[in-house]
Design a protein around this motif. Structure first.
Motif, mmCIF file in Angstrom:
data_model
loop_
_atom_site.group_PDB
_atom_site.id
_atom_site.type_symbol
_atom_site.label_atom_id
_atom_site.label_comp_id
_atom_site.label_asym_id
_atom_site.label_seq_id
_atom_site.Cartn_x
_atom_site.Cartn_y
_atom_site.Cartn_z
ATOM 1 N N ALA A 198 0.749 -1.118 0.123
ATOM 2 C CA ALA A 198 0.108 0.167 -0.151
ATOM 3 C C ALA A 198 0.994 1.355 -0.058
ATOM 4 N N ILE A 199 1.720 1.196 0.748
ATOM 5 C CA ILE A 199 2.841 2.370 0.821
ATOM 6 C C ILE A 199 3.565 2.406 -0.530
ATOM 7 N N ASP A 200 4.053 1.513 -0.955
ATOM 8 C CA ASP A 200 4.992 1.471 -2.109
ATOM 9 C C ASP A 200 4.331 2.000 -3.262
ATOM 10 N N HIS A 201 2.867 1.678 -3.223
ATOM 11 C CA HIS A 201 2.028 2.244 -4.630
ATOM 12 C C HIS A 201 1.295 3.269 -4.382
ATOM 13 N N GLY A 202 1.610 3.908 -3.281
ATOM 14 C CA GLY A 202 0.840 5.290 -2.907
ATOM 15 C C GLY A 202 -0.528 5.262 -2.568
ATOM 16 N N TYR A 203 -1.029 4.270 -1.834
ATOM 17 C CA TYR A 203 -2.278 4.040 -1.481
ATOM 18 C C TYR A 203 -2.741 5.318 -0.412
ATOM 19 N N PHE A 204 -1.808 5.589 0.435
ATOM 20 C CA PHE A 204 -2.170 6.588 1.627
ATOM 21 C C PHE A 204 -1.633 8.120 1.158
ATOM 22 N N GLU A 205 -1.220 8.023 -0.084
ATOM 23 C CA GLU A 205 -1.150 9.540 -0.245
ATOM 24 C C GLU A 205 -2.252 10.282 -0.899
#
Length: 245
Positions: A198-205
């Motif tokens: 999730a972090i690597d693919h920008g889910y929390f951005e």
């Protein structure tokens, strides 16, 4: 480039470490630093394929890496939209050739020959006291987890990344075996894998780099299931950091 099915190919038994010839002369017997390094560049191997298929997660088979000058790598693709991988590889300028080694409903293994013009990832770790444990895709490149013997190795890697004009950041630096290692104390392996993806693919951005639906496709579950798993994992981290554990 050419694609051919070859289920008879066997994976070589290499070891993803270069301790026998450390560049910094340290010759360390132990590995004390757990590092997670995110790397990106437009011509970094397989980057065009990665960026064109956000729902698909890619990972290197680090045990098949043979060291300096390696032109072939084994890559596992998992998640959704697997049918689009061959087309993406055909159009990928960093790929000279590829073969499908194994194909399943939610996972495929490829043997990829890297283009001579592509920037390679693994040679950056040659001849240093580092053990590469995991290499997985992010939304615009690769995330590498490695055990390092010392901060001098960290400095050597930084110099190499800059020399190759790679964009990089250290997403994680910690001491191996530390009691406050959240991975070991709080999260299960599956929860760590989910949050890392999730972090690597920008889910929390903001805006999100990947939708909940595409993230769910990567793990072959429903969007509601992925939402619940994310809430559970992040809840554990929040509780841990607030001292509830």
């Amino acid at each position: 480039m050419r694609a051919a099915d070859d289920s008879s190919i066997s994976t070589p038994s290499g070891v993803a470490t270069s301790r026998s010839a450390p560049a910094d002369g340290s010759g360390a017997d132990t590995y004390d630093i757990d590092a997670e390094i995110r790397l990106s560049r437009s011509d970094l191997v397989l980057t065009p394929t990665i960026t064109s298929l956000p729902p698909v997660s890619f990972s290197f088979d680090v045990h098949s890496w043979a060291g300096t000058g390696t032109d072939e790598v084994f890559v596992t693709a998992s998640g959704g939209a697997l049918d689009g991988i061959d087309t993406a590889l055909d159009d990928d300028a960093t790929v000279a050739d590829y073969r499908t080694v194994a194909a399943f409903d939610t996972e495929r293994l490829y043997r990829v020959t890297v283009s001579p013009d592509a920037t390679r990832l693994m040679p950056a770790f040659d001849a240093v006291d580092a053990v590469v444990r995991e290499v997985r895709s992010t939304r615009d490149g690769w995330s590498t987890r490695a055990y390092l013997s010392s901060r001098s190795v960290l400095a050597t890697l930084t110099d190499r990344f800059r020399a190759e004009d790679l964009s990089f950041d250290f997403a994680r630096l910690s001491r191996l075996g530390a009691v406050d290692d959240v991975d070991d104390v709080v999260l299960s392996e599956g929860q760590r894998e989910l949050l890392s993806a999730a972090i690597d693919h920008g889910y929390f951005e903001t805006p999100r780099g990947i939708s909940q639906h595409d993230l769910a496709s990567m793990f072959d579950v429903s969007p509601s299931a992925i939402s619940q798993r994310l809430r559970t994992a992040t809840g554990k981290l929040v509780a841990h950091n607030l001292g509830a554990f």
